[in-house]
Motif scaffolding. Structure first.
Motif, PDB file in Angstrom:
ATOM      1  N   ASP A   1     -22.088  39.949  -1.954  1.00  0.00           N
ATOM      2  CA  ASP A   1     -21.790  39.197  -0.786  1.00  0.00           C
ATOM      3  C   ASP A   1     -23.207  38.209  -0.876  1.00  0.00           C
ATOM      4  O   ASP A   1     -24.012  38.154   0.076  1.00  0.00           O
ATOM      5  CB  ASP A   1     -22.352  40.085   0.744  1.00  0.00           C
ATOM      6  CG  ASP A   1     -22.185  39.549   1.850  1.00  0.00           C
ATOM      7  OD1 ASP A   1     -21.646  38.332   1.803  1.00  0.00           O
ATOM      8  OD2 ASP A   1     -22.839  39.811   2.918  1.00  0.00           O
TER       9      ASP A   1
ATOM     10  N   THR B   1     -20.743  31.143  -5.417  1.00  0.00           N
ATOM     11  CA  THR B   1     -20.282  32.135  -4.234  1.00  0.00           C
ATOM     12  C   THR B   1     -19.438  33.009  -4.295  1.00  0.00           C
ATOM     13  O   THR B   1     -18.511  32.998  -5.124  1.00  0.00           O
ATOM     14  CB  THR B   1     -19.894  31.236  -3.104  1.00  0.00           C
ATOM     15  OG1 THR B   1     -19.745  32.101  -1.883  1.00  0.00           O
ATOM     16  CG2 THR B   1     -18.532  30.562  -3.282  1.00  0.00           C
ATOM     17  N   ASN B   2     -19.295  34.477  -3.908  1.00  0.00           N
ATOM     18  CA  ASN B   2     -18.471  35.447  -3.722  1.00  0.00           C
ATOM     19  C   ASN B   2     -18.197  35.646  -1.988  1.00  0.00           C
ATOM     20  O   ASN B   2     -17.983  36.892  -1.700  1.00  0.00           O
ATOM     21  CB  ASN B   2     -18.855  36.559  -4.391  1.00  0.00           C
ATOM     22  CG  ASN B   2     -20.285  37.302  -3.993  1.00  0.00           C
ATOM     23  OD1 ASN B   2     -20.613  37.008  -3.216  1.00  0.00           O
ATOM     24  ND2 ASN B   2     -20.402  38.008  -4.943  1.00  0.00           N
ATOM     25  N   VAL B   3     -18.502  34.611  -1.354  1.00  0.00           N
ATOM     26  CA  VAL B   3     -18.675  35.022   0.108  1.00  0.00           C
ATOM     27  C   VAL B   3     -17.513  33.994   0.733  1.00  0.00           C
ATOM     28  O   VAL B   3     -17.221  33.009   0.492  1.00  0.00           O
ATOM     29  CB  VAL B   3     -19.731  34.598   0.771  1.00  0.00           C
ATOM     30  CG1 VAL B   3     -19.885  34.790   2.293  1.00  0.00           C
ATOM     31  CG2 VAL B   3     -20.969  35.476   0.251  1.00  0.00           C
ATOM     32  N   SER B   4     -16.503  34.647   1.219  1.00  0.00           N
ATOM     33  CA  SER B   4     -15.227  33.777   1.610  1.00  0.00           C
ATOM     34  C   SER B   4     -15.479  32.572   2.622  1.00  0.00           C
ATOM     35  O   SER B   4     -14.989  31.613   2.754  1.00  0.00           O
ATOM     36  CB  SER B   4     -14.213  34.602   2.336  1.00  0.00           C
ATOM     37  OG  SER B   4     -14.817  35.201   3.493  1.00  0.00           O
ATOM     38  N   SER B   5     -16.569  32.810   3.212  1.00  0.00           N
ATOM     39  CA  SER B   5     -16.704  31.952   4.611  1.00  0.00           C
ATOM     40  C   SER B   5     -17.767  30.712   4.136  1.00  0.00           C
ATOM     41  O   SER B   5     -18.128  29.780   4.897  1.00  0.00           O
ATOM     42  CB  SER B   5     -17.815  32.454   5.563  1.00  0.00           C
ATOM     43  OG  SER B   5     -18.938  33.235   5.161  1.00  0.00           O
TER      44      SER B   5
ATOM     45  N   TRP C   1     -26.589  38.817   0.815  1.00  0.00           N
ATOM     46  CA  TRP C   1     -26.187  39.105   2.242  1.00  0.00           C
ATOM     47  C   TRP C   1     -25.810  37.824   2.838  1.00  0.00           C
ATOM     48  O   TRP C   1     -26.081  37.377   4.238  1.00  0.00           O
ATOM     49  CB  TRP C   1     -27.106  39.953   3.184  1.00  0.00           C
ATOM     50  CG  TRP C   1     -27.385  41.256   2.635  1.00  0.00           C
ATOM     51  CD1 TRP C   1     -26.490  42.173   2.146  1.00  0.00           C
ATOM     52  CD2 TRP C   1     -28.653  41.981   2.454  1.00  0.00           C
ATOM     53  NE1 TRP C   1     -27.239  43.189   1.648  1.00  0.00           N
ATOM     54  CE2 TRP C   1     -28.674  43.261   1.929  1.00  0.00           C
ATOM     55  CE3 TRP C   1     -30.088  41.492   2.768  1.00  0.00           C
ATOM     56  CZ2 TRP C   1     -29.510  43.856   1.801  1.00  0.00           C
ATOM     57  CZ3 TRP C   1     -30.971  42.248   2.831  1.00  0.00           C
ATOM     58  CH2 TRP C   1     -30.901  43.618   2.000  1.00  0.00           C
TER      59      TRP C   1
ATOM     60  N   SER D   1     -23.216  36.360   3.985  1.00  0.00           N
ATOM     61  CA  SER D   1     -22.118  35.732   5.175  1.00  0.00           C
ATOM     62  C   SER D   1     -22.837  36.016   6.407  1.00  0.00           C
ATOM     63  O   SER D   1     -22.356  35.622   7.205  1.00  0.00           O
ATOM     64  CB  SER D   1     -21.124  36.707   4.923  1.00  0.00           C
ATOM     65  OG  SER D   1     -21.664  38.285   4.864  1.00  0.00           O
ATOM     66  N   ARG D   2     -23.883  36.866   6.484  1.00  0.00           N
ATOM     67  CA  ARG D   2     -24.601  37.181   7.879  1.00  0.00           C
ATOM     68  C   ARG D   2     -25.879  36.263   8.073  1.00  0.00           C
ATOM     69  O   ARG D   2     -26.302  36.119   9.056  1.00  0.00           O
ATOM     70  CB  ARG D   2     -24.820  38.623   7.928  1.00  0.00           C
ATOM     71  CG  ARG D   2     -25.792  39.312   7.065  1.00  0.00           C
ATOM     72  CD  ARG D   2     -26.247  40.653   7.569  1.00  0.00           C
ATOM     73  NE  ARG D   2     -26.957  40.913   8.671  1.00  0.00           N
ATOM     74  CZ  ARG D   2     -26.852  41.117   9.876  1.00  0.00           C
ATOM     75  NH1 ARG D   2     -25.514  41.464  10.182  1.00  0.00           N
ATOM     76  NH2 ARG D   2     -27.735  41.183  10.809  1.00  0.00           N
TER      77      ARG D   2
END
Length: 341
Positions: A1, A47-51, A103, A105-106
């Motif tokens: 993430d 990136t490995n975060v979809s958002s 982290w 994504s958050r």
């Protein structure tokens, strides 16, 4: 993430200097090598975060919360996350061309089109910290009086946040520097109080300072007092200048344990029902609120940027903090071979 960010702007902060001088426990624990830098913005390159996609312009807060510990998940207090990471302190920071962000994504947010990299990096530590102190922990209300003790980076940011909310009727700035108080006036302070430096010849007139602050605040004291410096004197003055049923926010971080600790008048705290509240960092989930103030023109953190420099010049600016804190922000905006030490 996680993501990898190409840094486009990063501020030189007094906290970086503290880390470099050995005042930070995280840096002491992991040791050298150490890369400072925690106020930054940039472009996503991996990136490995979809958002978040490659090419996204992003802002990164300096407290990166895990989302799974008790304080993140149950208590909803990510600013005290048990597993928090902080670039430039718990791992290599943004005085570099690239920074990894866990982290994401958050914690990471896309920049609105009207917010520049410099504005976003300026938010990074000072303004996010100030926003939490004034708005979230301080709960500044309409028509209230606020007194801010210490007009360094965080203090001036507190003044700008208080002014941007258009809630306070009185904003009192207190400092030992005439230049800092002049800057505070330009940024939104309605009143200023100069604290004379204490020495063996001319002792500091504490009562005079407190009387002035209280008079400016309806002769009652401030609804909200903020210690933005972390000195014994600023902490004590903030408490004594808070009115009955008021709030005192401790956001300045004390660093010199060898000096006298603040004498907190607990009888007054109890009898006057004062709230003494700690404030640390900023919750990344709330970053859109602050970005909205910038994108709508209510707040321009880049006003505090005094100069843009190369990475090498930024390192020298960090060393120059041995001589004192500059009033404005030094922003590193040039990276690469031409910036090599």
């Amino acid at each position: 993430d996680g993501i990898l960010v190409c840094v486009r702007a990063t501020g030189v902060c007094r906290s970086d200097w503290h880390g470099w001088k050995g005042h930070d426990d995280d840096i002491k624990q992991h040791g050298l090598p150490f890369v400072p830098g925690h106020e930054f913005s940039g472009v996503v390159v991996e990136t490995n975060v979809s958002s978040l996609a490659v090419g996204d312009r992003v802002a990164v807060p300096f407290i990166l919360s895990c989302g799974s510990c008790h304080y993140c998940h149950t208590a909803k207090r990510p600013t005290v996350c048990q597993n928090q990471q902080q670039p430039g302190f718990t791992y290599h920071g943004s005085f570099a061309e690239y920074v990894a962000v866990p982290w994401a994504s958050r914690n990471v947010h896309k920049l609105p089109e009207l917010v520049s990299f410099i504005q976003a990096a300026s938010l990074g530590c000072r303004f996010t910290t100030a926003y939490r102190a004034v708005v979230q922990q301080g709960r500044l209300g309409g028509g209230e009086c606020v007194a801010i003790f210490g007009c360094g980076g965080v203090g001036l940011s507190c003044i700008m946040i208080a002014a941007a909310t258009q809630m306070a009727k009185v904003i009192v700035a207190v400092d030992v520097s005439i230049q800092a108080l002049q800057k505070a006036r330009k940024l939104g302070a309605t009143h200023t109080v100069l604290v004379e430096p204490q020495n063996d010849v001319v002792p500091n007139d504490v009562e005079k300072v407190r009387k002035q602050v209280i008079q400016f605040c309806d002769n009652q004291g401030a609804h909200l007092s903020i210690d933005a410096a972390g000195f014994t004197s600023t902490c004590e003055n903030a408490i004594f200048c808070t009115r009955r049923a008021g709030r005192m926010i401790q956001v300045g971080l004390p660093i010199d344990s060898s000096k006298r600790l603040p004498a907190v008048p607990m009888g007054r705290v109890a009898g006057w029902e004062l709230e003494l509240i700690g404030s640390h960092g900023f919750a990344a989930l709330d970053l859109p609120q602050l970005l909205n103030l910038v994108s709508t023109g209510k707040l321009d953190p880049s006003i505090l940027v005094e100069r843009q420099v190369t990475l090498a010049e930024g390192a020298r600016a960090l060393q120059e903090m041995d001589k004192g804190s500059p009033l404005g922000i030094t922003m590193i905006t040039q990276f690469g071979p031409e910036s090599k030490l």
